[in-house]
Design an enzyme around this catalytic site. Sequence first.
Site: not given
Ligand code: GLY
Length: 297
Positions: A162, A190, A192-193, A212-213, A215
């Site tokens: 990301t 789906r 994410g964050d 980042t990581g 989500g």
């Molecule tokens: N951090 C990106 C995701 O999990 O989508």
Amino acid sequence: MPCVPAIIVHGGAGKWSSAPSDRREAARRALMESAEAGLQIMEKGGTSVEAIVEAISHMESSGVFNSGRGSVANSDGFVEMDAGLMDGETLDSGAVASLRGIENPIRVALLVMKKTPHVILSGEGARRFALSNGFSEDPFLLSKRDQVSHRLVSRSEWRGDTVGAAAVDQLCHTAAGASTGGISGKMPGRIGDSPVPGAGFYANHFAAAAATGIGELILILGISRKIVEEATLLGSVKLSGKSLLEYTRSKFKDDTFGVIGIDIRGEYAAIYNTESMPYAYFKKGMESPLVGGFPAL
Ligand code: GLY
């Protein structure tokens, strides 16, 4: 008192030691160029929000990271992207989720913030909004990928790249943003964050951050808001970064996340519990961006 413009960008927490050297070199170059592009905007009097959009667009278009043209595919073989940003001065935010076919989701997120009464547009609604605002579709991003792992990638196997950015401009206004293709092989739909304020990014009158990581974990702990609010209390994003790392040690397994932050004093934080999180930091007056977070060669 005016602030010294500064920006930090990252190319994602994950594993870079196995990446071929030309890919690492491309990532280093793309990070430096995007930090330069963002700082240049602010040196010409532009805002931190404009700098964030420019820096992230550059990384999205580079195709080097998991965002924009470099996005991974979902379990059906299609790219669905998330992106969002926040203005620390006004606390306005805009985002897109599960967006298909548009090269620069962060630019669409900016328009969601500026032109709609909403914070997040998703899926077909986000795509229609982009097209009706002059964005064109990228056939490469719409095409089905052949090489897709048709299984959900487990949390421990995840390797993501990301992108994100956090900046402060000469008026001491901060901003942050994030953009991603999400997790490879994710379920269609789906989210994410990265499009969620407080989780993937957050900004206030003192600091800004982008995460980042994985989500799902970042969403639950509201990582970006946590580091920004603690930085505001402590008066230092560096100190809140250290404290966040301690906190997440008890909550997250290793190899799960990273976050960058910046405050109005131009201090920055780049913390991660993964092998790597390539980043570039650039402040007015420095000769060239400071690059870090790559594994040792
Ligand atoms: N951090 C990106 C995701 O999990 O989508």
